[in-house]
Each structure stands twice: as structure tokens, then as C-alpha cells.
Design a protein around this motif. Structure first.
Motif, PDB file in Angstrom:
ATOM      1  N   HIS A   1       0.816  -1.218   0.000  1.00  0.00           N
ATOM      2  CA  HIS A   1       0.000   0.000   0.000  1.00  0.00           C
ATOM      3  C   HIS A   1       0.856   1.277   0.000  1.00  0.00           C
ATOM      4  O   HIS A   1       0.517   2.266  -0.665  1.00  0.00           O
ATOM      5  CB  HIS A   1      -0.892  -0.033   1.253  1.00  0.00           C
ATOM      6  CG  HIS A   1      -1.756   1.152   1.456  1.00  0.00           C
ATOM      7  ND1 HIS A   1      -2.970   1.310   0.827  1.00  0.00           N
ATOM      8  CD2 HIS A   1      -1.582   2.264   2.213  1.00  0.00           C
ATOM      9  CE1 HIS A   1      -3.513   2.458   1.208  1.00  0.00           C
ATOM     10  NE2 HIS A   1      -2.692   3.065   2.041  1.00  0.00           N
TER      11      HIS A   1
ATOM     12  N   HIS B   1       0.951   4.248  -2.821  1.00  0.00           N
ATOM     13  CA  HIS B   1       0.722   5.704  -2.675  1.00  0.00           C
ATOM     14  C   HIS B   1       1.652   6.487  -3.611  1.00  0.00           C
ATOM     15  O   HIS B   1       1.228   7.426  -4.282  1.00  0.00           O
ATOM     16  CB  HIS B   1       0.948   6.143  -1.234  1.00  0.00           C
ATOM     17  CG  HIS B   1      -0.305   6.140  -0.408  1.00  0.00           C
ATOM     18  ND1 HIS B   1      -1.394   6.922  -0.723  1.00  0.00           N
ATOM     19  CD2 HIS B   1      -0.639   5.453   0.718  1.00  0.00           C
ATOM     20  CE1 HIS B   1      -2.356   6.726   0.178  1.00  0.00           C
ATOM     21  NE2 HIS B   1      -1.928   5.837   1.055  1.00  0.00           N
TER      22      HIS B   1
ATOM     23  N   SER C   1       0.911   9.801   5.389  1.00  0.00           N
ATOM     24  CA  SER C   1      -0.464   9.291   5.422  1.00  0.00           C
ATOM     25  C   SER C   1      -0.952   9.197   6.854  1.00  0.00           C
ATOM     26  O   SER C   1      -0.301   9.715   7.770  1.00  0.00           O
ATOM     27  CB  SER C   1      -0.514   7.920   4.740  1.00  0.00           C
ATOM     28  OG  SER C   1       0.165   6.979   5.538  1.00  0.00           O
TER      29      SER C   1
ATOM     30  N   ASP D   1      -6.618   7.282   0.160  1.00  0.00           N
ATOM     31  CA  ASP D   1      -6.646   5.885  -0.295  1.00  0.00           C
ATOM     32  C   ASP D   1      -7.545   5.677  -1.510  1.00  0.00           C
ATOM     33  O   ASP D   1      -8.693   6.129  -1.530  1.00  0.00           O
ATOM     34  CB  ASP D   1      -7.097   4.983   0.861  1.00  0.00           C
ATOM     35  CG  ASP D   1      -5.995   4.821   1.888  1.00  0.00           C
ATOM     36  OD1 ASP D   1      -4.861   5.262   1.622  1.00  0.00           O
ATOM     37  OD2 ASP D   1      -6.272   4.254   2.955  1.00  0.00           O
TER      38      ASP D   1
HETATM   39 ZN    ZN Z   1      -3.036   5.058   2.520  1.00  0.00          ZN
END
Ligand code: ZN
Ligand code: KG4
Length: 342
Positions: free
Chosen positions: A114, A118, A143, A311
Motif C-alpha cells: 500500500h 501511494h 499518510s 486511499d
Molecule cells: Zn493510505
């Protein structure tokens, strides 16, 4: 080549279809269903509830991603899915769905970290003129759960330079917002109020100022805000806005100080910013100013559009275009503790 991306690491259920054409990566569809408004009632994410919402949304979200791209499963070449880090219950929904679709549709499966995902929001072309970053490039990830600086030398190859020792920048925004009775997620709320706040009324210590490393620390700032609030007799609307302005400025100043130091140290002239906090307009303005002031005007700054900072699954599909390694659907497992540091 068309990739279906699936992202369910926290409280967003997302699916997107991206196509690579003439070496440009374009979005054909990008669907995000968020349970943030449900979580807001409790002031933060409740993992079990987020997972239940993921389960309700995953199939409709994937169906919508395909139908709004005017495609069927037959048109998809690869399935990419976030395999970690995140909340285990939420991650499992995306990972198990992707594994099942990969088996039924007979499509290769690519797992995506993840956090790396990003950064790859910066490789998506939104128009014919958009440029993509060149290597080597410095990456700043900001984040809800992570604040990291990494130096990319090529796709998938990076060196970890530093990161937060405790709370992440987004987490600090969220916790300070909570202290000010602002709803979750706090970053956008603080940003909004900060626009009318006076930056000179309050002062907070800038975390890790003067430290020689490239690490961040934000938990002390949250405590400083709590202590400052205790000294105030009344918090009217203007006081709240003034506090928001100072919180925002302090977090952003700390991020910029370390990013500028990392740019100088690595002599990189490309900077890619990613993660939910990168949606902050003030962060992009202040970064732009800092690059000029620090004689780093040659440095090229990449920040995704706000919807691609928070996200989403488009960034997961984008990362998969640069990842050759596929995995057997029978072998893939969600890993809630994946990180960038090694
Ligand atoms: Zn994230
Ligand atoms: O990347 P993201 O959507 O989820 C994680 O992977 O954590 O980031 C969410 C974080 C939250 O902490 C939220 O408050 C913050 O990004 N955020 C912002 C803004 N928009 C979202 N922080 C500051 N300013 C914003 N405009």
C-alpha cells in the motif's frame, strides 16, 4: 494492457481500472466507497466495523469499476491488490476477493504494498501534458499511518532514509482534531479552519528541529496541543481556527525541514509526495516556496491530485504496471505489518 486494482487496507473500499497506452498510464474508472462517515461517529476507525463495511461494499465497488469503464472481466489483463500494511480484517476482504477473481477469471495476480502504491499515484497521467518522475527521486510519504522518506533509484528499488518514531503526520492531524472536537478524519477539518486562522497567536515546538537524522516525531506535538488547550479558558470559533492554523503550520514545517535536508543530502532533483496528508493545499504551497528559498528551484515537485492522495485503487493498479512478479492466488497472504523500512 488493463489492470484492475483493488484496495481495502483501512476504511475505504476501492476498485479502479487503469490502462497503459503509449507508455502513459490512464484511469478508465476509479471508484471509492468510504465508511469514514460511519467511523466519524466514534471519532476514529473501529477495525471490526471497517471490515464489515468492506465486506458489504467490495462486490458492488468492483462491479461499478468495470461498468463505468465499459468493460467486462474478459477485458482485464491483470488483477492488482493491496496486500498490506493495514487493518487485517479490512485487508483480508480485498485480498481474498482478488484471489478468488484471479482463480475464476484466470488472470495473473500482483500483490502491491500500500505504501509503495501511494507513491505510484504520481505515475498516473491525467492529461496529455502530464510528466512522470525520473530516477533517482526522493519520496515523502505522509499518510494516516506512515511518515517516511525514501530514495528511489529505479522502479521497486529504494533506500529507506528515515521515518516517524511514533505517530504519523496524518495521525497527528487526526488526534489534534479530536482534541478540538472536530470530526474524523481530522486533516481536512484542520485544513479548512486553518484558512481563517491567525498563524501568529499561538506557537508550538517544531518536532525534531535541528536533529541531524531524517526522522520525524509527532506524538509530543499532540501532547503540546493538549497542554495548550488546558491553558485556555474558552475556545471560541476564532480560537479554534487559530489553533488549527498553528497545528497545520507546525506539522508542515517539520515535514518540509526534513524533506529539504533529504533533498540536499541525496542531491536528488525530483521529489514525489504521496499519502492523504499530501492532499493539503498548504503543504504543496509551502513545499514549493521552500524549494525556491533553499536554492532547490531545479527540483521538480510531484504531488497527485487530492483524490489520488487519499486511499484509492488507481494507485495500486498504477504500481502494478511496474511490478513484474505475479503470485499464485493460493499463496498470497495479507500482511498487516508490511513497511518501507528494512
Ligand atoms: Zn493510505
Ligand atoms: O493515505 P490515507 O488516505 O490513509 C492512510 O493510508 O493512512 O491518509 C489519511 C490521512 C488522515 O490522517 C487524514 O486526516 C489525512 O490523511 N488528510 C489530510 C488532508 N486530507 C487527508 N491531512 C491534512 N490536510 C488534508 N487536506
Amino acid at each position: 494492457m488493463k489492470i484492475l486494482g483493488i484496495e481495502t487496507s483501512c476504511d475505504e473500499t476501492a476498485a479502479a481500472v487503469l490502462e497503459q497506452k503509449n507508455s502513459r498510464i490512464q484511469i478508465l474508472s476509479n471508484v471509492v466507497a468510504s465508511s469514514a462517515s460511519i467511523q466519524a461517529k466514534y471519532g476514529g476507525v473501529i477495525p471490526e466495523q471497517a471490515a464489515r463495511e468492506q465486506l458489504k461494499s467490495i462486490i458492488p465497488v468492483i462491479e461499478e469499476a468495470l461498468s463505468s469503464a465499459k468493460l467486462t472481466s474478459e477485458d482485464i489483463d491483470i488483477i492488482a491488490v493491496t496486500c498490506g500494511p493495514g487493518l487485517i480484517g479490512s485487508l483480508l476482504v480485498g485480498v481474498e476477493t482478488a484471489k478468488t477473481l484471479s482463480l475464476i477469471w484466470k488472470k495473473p495476480l500482483i500483490p502491491v504494498n500500500h505504501l509503495i502504491g501511494h507513491f505510484y499515484a504520481n505515475w498516473i497521467s491525467l492529461d496529455n501534458n502530464s510528466k512522470t518522475p525520473q530516477f533517482p527521486c526522493l519520496g515523502l510519504l505522509v499518510s494516516g499511518g506512515h511518515s517516511d522518506l525514501v530514495l528511489f533509484s529505479a522502479h521497486g528499488k529504494y533506500q529507506y532514509l528515515g521515518g516517524t518514531r511514533d505517530d504519523a503526520a496524518g495521525e497527528c492531524f487526526d488526534k489534534c482534531a479530536r482534541l478540538l472536537n472536530l470530526p474524523y478524519p481530522g486533516g481536512p477539518q484542520i485544513s479548512k479552519l486553518a484558512k481563517v486562522g491567525n498563524p501568529k497567536r499561538f506557537k508550538l515546538p517544531i518536532p525534531m528541529q535541528g536533529s541531524k537524522d531524517l526522522d520525524f516525531s509527532f506524538s509530543g506535538l499532540k501532547t503540546a496541543v493538549a497542554n495548550l488547550i488546558k491553558t485556555l479558558l474558552e475556545i471560541d470559533g476564532q480560537t479554534k481556527a487559530d489553533l488549527c492554523r498553528t497545528v497545520e503550520e507546525t506539522i508542515i514545517t517539520s515535514l518540509i525541514q526534513k524533506t529539504v535536508a533529504a533533498l540536499k543530502q541525496t542531491r536528488s532533483n525530483q521529489l514525489i509526495v504521496a499519502g492523504g496528508v499530501a492532499a493539503s493545499q498548504r503543504l504543496s504551497e509551502e513545499l514549493g516556496k521552500a524549494l525556491k528559498q533553499e536554492n532547490l528551484a531545479r527540483a521538480q515537485l510531484f504531488i497527485p491530485s487530492a483524490g489520488l492522495c487519499t486511499d484509492n485503487a488507481a494507485m495500486i493498479a498504477s504500481a502494478a504496471f511496474f511490478e513484474e512478479k505475479t503470485i499464485s492466488p493460493l499463496k498470497l497472504q495479507a500482511d498487516p505489518n508490511l513497511s518501507l523500512a528494512y
